[in-house]
Design a protein around this motif. Sequence first.
Motif, mmCIF file in Angstrom:
data_model
loop_
_atom_site.group_PDB
_atom_site.id
_atom_site.type_symbol
_atom_site.label_atom_id
_atom_site.label_comp_id
_atom_site.label_asym_id
_atom_site.label_seq_id
_atom_site.Cartn_x
_atom_site.Cartn_y
_atom_site.Cartn_z
ATOM 1 N N PRO A 43 -2.095 1.415 -9.671
ATOM 2 C CA PRO A 43 -3.101 0.623 -9.243
ATOM 3 C C PRO A 43 -2.717 -0.744 -8.974
ATOM 4 O O PRO A 43 -3.340 -1.275 -7.914
ATOM 5 C CB PRO A 43 -4.026 0.890 -10.397
ATOM 6 C CG PRO A 43 -3.904 2.219 -10.745
ATOM 7 C CD PRO A 43 -2.367 2.213 -10.882
ATOM 8 N N PRO A 44 -1.855 -1.446 -9.667
ATOM 9 C CA PRO A 44 -1.675 -2.910 -9.291
ATOM 10 C C PRO A 44 -1.201 -3.315 -8.003
ATOM 11 O O PRO A 44 -1.302 -4.060 -7.192
ATOM 12 C CB PRO A 44 -0.679 -3.426 -10.414
ATOM 13 C CG PRO A 44 -0.977 -2.538 -11.621
ATOM 14 C CD PRO A 44 -1.175 -0.952 -10.833
ATOM 15 N N ALA A 97 -7.890 -10.844 -6.406
ATOM 16 C CA ALA A 97 -7.504 -9.600 -6.479
ATOM 17 C C ALA A 97 -5.934 -9.759 -7.090
ATOM 18 O O ALA A 97 -5.647 -8.909 -7.710
ATOM 19 C CB ALA A 97 -7.496 -9.004 -5.184
ATOM 20 N N TYR A 145 -6.153 -10.608 -10.554
ATOM 21 C CA TYR A 145 -6.289 -9.216 -11.315
ATOM 22 C C TYR A 145 -5.342 -8.470 -11.427
ATOM 23 O O TYR A 145 -4.925 -7.992 -12.347
ATOM 24 C CB TYR A 145 -7.486 -8.528 -10.654
ATOM 25 C CG TYR A 145 -7.887 -7.369 -11.315
ATOM 26 C CD1 TYR A 145 -8.599 -7.429 -12.538
ATOM 27 C CD2 TYR A 145 -7.847 -6.027 -10.745
ATOM 28 C CE1 TYR A 145 -8.690 -6.245 -13.271
ATOM 29 C CE2 TYR A 145 -8.151 -4.831 -11.433
ATOM 30 C CZ TYR A 145 -8.742 -5.025 -12.828
ATOM 31 O OH TYR A 145 -9.116 -4.064 -13.377
ATOM 32 N N THR A 146 -4.087 -8.412 -10.569
ATOM 33 C CA THR A 146 -3.005 -7.548 -10.473
ATOM 34 C C THR A 146 -2.229 -8.200 -11.506
ATOM 35 O O THR A 146 -1.563 -7.482 -12.397
ATOM 36 C CB THR A 146 -2.258 -7.687 -9.008
ATOM 37 O OG1 THR A 146 -3.140 -7.134 -8.044
ATOM 38 C CG2 THR A 146 -0.872 -7.092 -9.084
ATOM 39 N N TYR A 205 1.900 1.826 -3.297
ATOM 40 C CA TYR A 205 0.885 2.415 -4.208
ATOM 41 C C TYR A 205 0.719 4.007 -3.844
ATOM 42 O O TYR A 205 0.539 4.679 -4.732
ATOM 43 C CB TYR A 205 -0.399 1.846 -3.909
ATOM 44 C CG TYR A 205 -1.620 2.555 -4.448
ATOM 45 C CD1 TYR A 205 -2.079 2.676 -5.685
ATOM 46 C CD2 TYR A 205 -2.327 3.421 -3.552
ATOM 47 C CE1 TYR A 205 -3.050 3.560 -6.130
ATOM 48 C CE2 TYR A 205 -3.514 4.033 -3.672
ATOM 49 C CZ TYR A 205 -3.759 4.112 -5.044
ATOM 50 O OH TYR A 205 -4.749 4.985 -5.635
ATOM 51 N N TYR A 259 0.815 -1.177 -0.036
ATOM 52 C CA TYR A 259 -0.031 0.199 0.074
ATOM 53 C C TYR A 259 0.816 1.210 0.002
ATOM 54 O O TYR A 259 0.456 2.274 -0.624
ATOM 55 C CB TYR A 259 -1.036 -0.023 1.066
ATOM 56 C CG TYR A 259 -1.821 1.220 1.123
ATOM 57 C CD1 TYR A 259 -2.806 1.624 0.250
ATOM 58 C CD2 TYR A 259 -1.692 2.281 2.200
ATOM 59 C CE1 TYR A 259 -3.511 2.682 0.393
ATOM 60 C CE2 TYR A 259 -2.411 3.335 2.184
ATOM 61 C CZ TYR A 259 -3.368 3.365 1.529
ATOM 62 O OH TYR A 259 -4.222 4.573 1.388
ATOM 63 N N PRO A 290 -5.585 -3.375 -14.036
ATOM 64 C CA PRO A 290 -5.892 -2.319 -12.915
ATOM 65 C C PRO A 290 -5.637 -1.038 -13.150
ATOM 66 O O PRO A 290 -4.522 -0.642 -13.821
ATOM 67 C CB PRO A 290 -5.683 -2.944 -11.725
ATOM 68 C CG PRO A 290 -4.098 -3.731 -12.098
ATOM 69 C CD PRO A 290 -4.639 -4.254 -13.496
ATOM 70 N N LEU A 307 -4.415 -5.169 -1.131
ATOM 71 C CA LEU A 307 -5.822 -6.026 -0.807
ATOM 72 C C LEU A 307 -5.831 -7.224 -1.004
ATOM 73 O O LEU A 307 -6.321 -7.959 -0.065
ATOM 74 C CB LEU A 307 -6.900 -5.127 -2.135
ATOM 75 C CG LEU A 307 -8.243 -5.787 -1.764
ATOM 76 C CD1 LEU A 307 -8.953 -5.260 -0.349
ATOM 77 C CD2 LEU A 307 -9.158 -5.346 -2.787
ATOM 78 N N GLY A 308 -5.176 -8.008 -2.038
ATOM 79 C CA GLY A 308 -5.048 -9.350 -2.402
ATOM 80 C C GLY A 308 -4.308 -9.970 -1.041
ATOM 81 O O GLY A 308 -4.980 -11.063 -0.571
ATOM 82 N N TRP A 331 -4.045 -3.272 -5.588
ATOM 83 C CA TRP A 331 -4.725 -4.531 -5.570
ATOM 84 C C TRP A 331 -4.157 -5.645 -5.079
ATOM 85 O O TRP A 331 -4.566 -6.522 -4.543
ATOM 86 C CB TRP A 331 -5.032 -4.773 -7.115
ATOM 87 C CG TRP A 331 -6.132 -4.108 -7.700
ATOM 88 C CD1 TRP A 331 -6.271 -2.997 -8.627
ATOM 89 C CD2 TRP A 331 -7.449 -4.391 -7.691
ATOM 90 N NE1 TRP A 331 -7.349 -2.786 -8.720
ATOM 91 C CE2 TRP A 331 -8.363 -3.698 -8.083
ATOM 92 C CE3 TRP A 331 -8.361 -5.483 -6.732
ATOM 93 C CZ2 TRP A 331 -9.824 -3.445 -8.256
ATOM 94 C CZ3 TRP A 331 -9.501 -5.425 -6.866
ATOM 95 C CH2 TRP A 331 -10.308 -4.413 -7.554
#
Length: 105
Positions: free
Chosen positions: A48-49, A96, A99-100, A42, A39, A105, A55-56, A52
């Motif tokens: 954004p990856p 998540a 998705y990364t 980020y 984080y 993302p 979060l994952g 994610w």
Amino acid sequence: MAGPVLQTVTGGNASIAIAVFVGQAIAFVIACWIAKRAYDGYREARRPPLLWLALGIALLAAVPTAVRFLLPTLVGASSLTTTVLATASEIAGLTAILYTVYGRP
């Protein structure tokens, strides 16, 4: 005071229960630390990856650990409820992370 409480543990002796608790606590702390580092990355790069990924990792490791410990302890949730919620969190975390890796993302 810890002696009588630990003696009420069923299914094993107190030293095993303490070892499991310490192991779970260490796993939770490490997962939270990795998620925070992602984080922070980020926030610095605004990529954004990384959000994610943070979060994952949180959903994959930290949340299920907390759910497996807190729900039965605080609200007396059944084993089935605890397992379903922890597994759902793990699946969401893996999604998540996928998705990364593969998403945009």
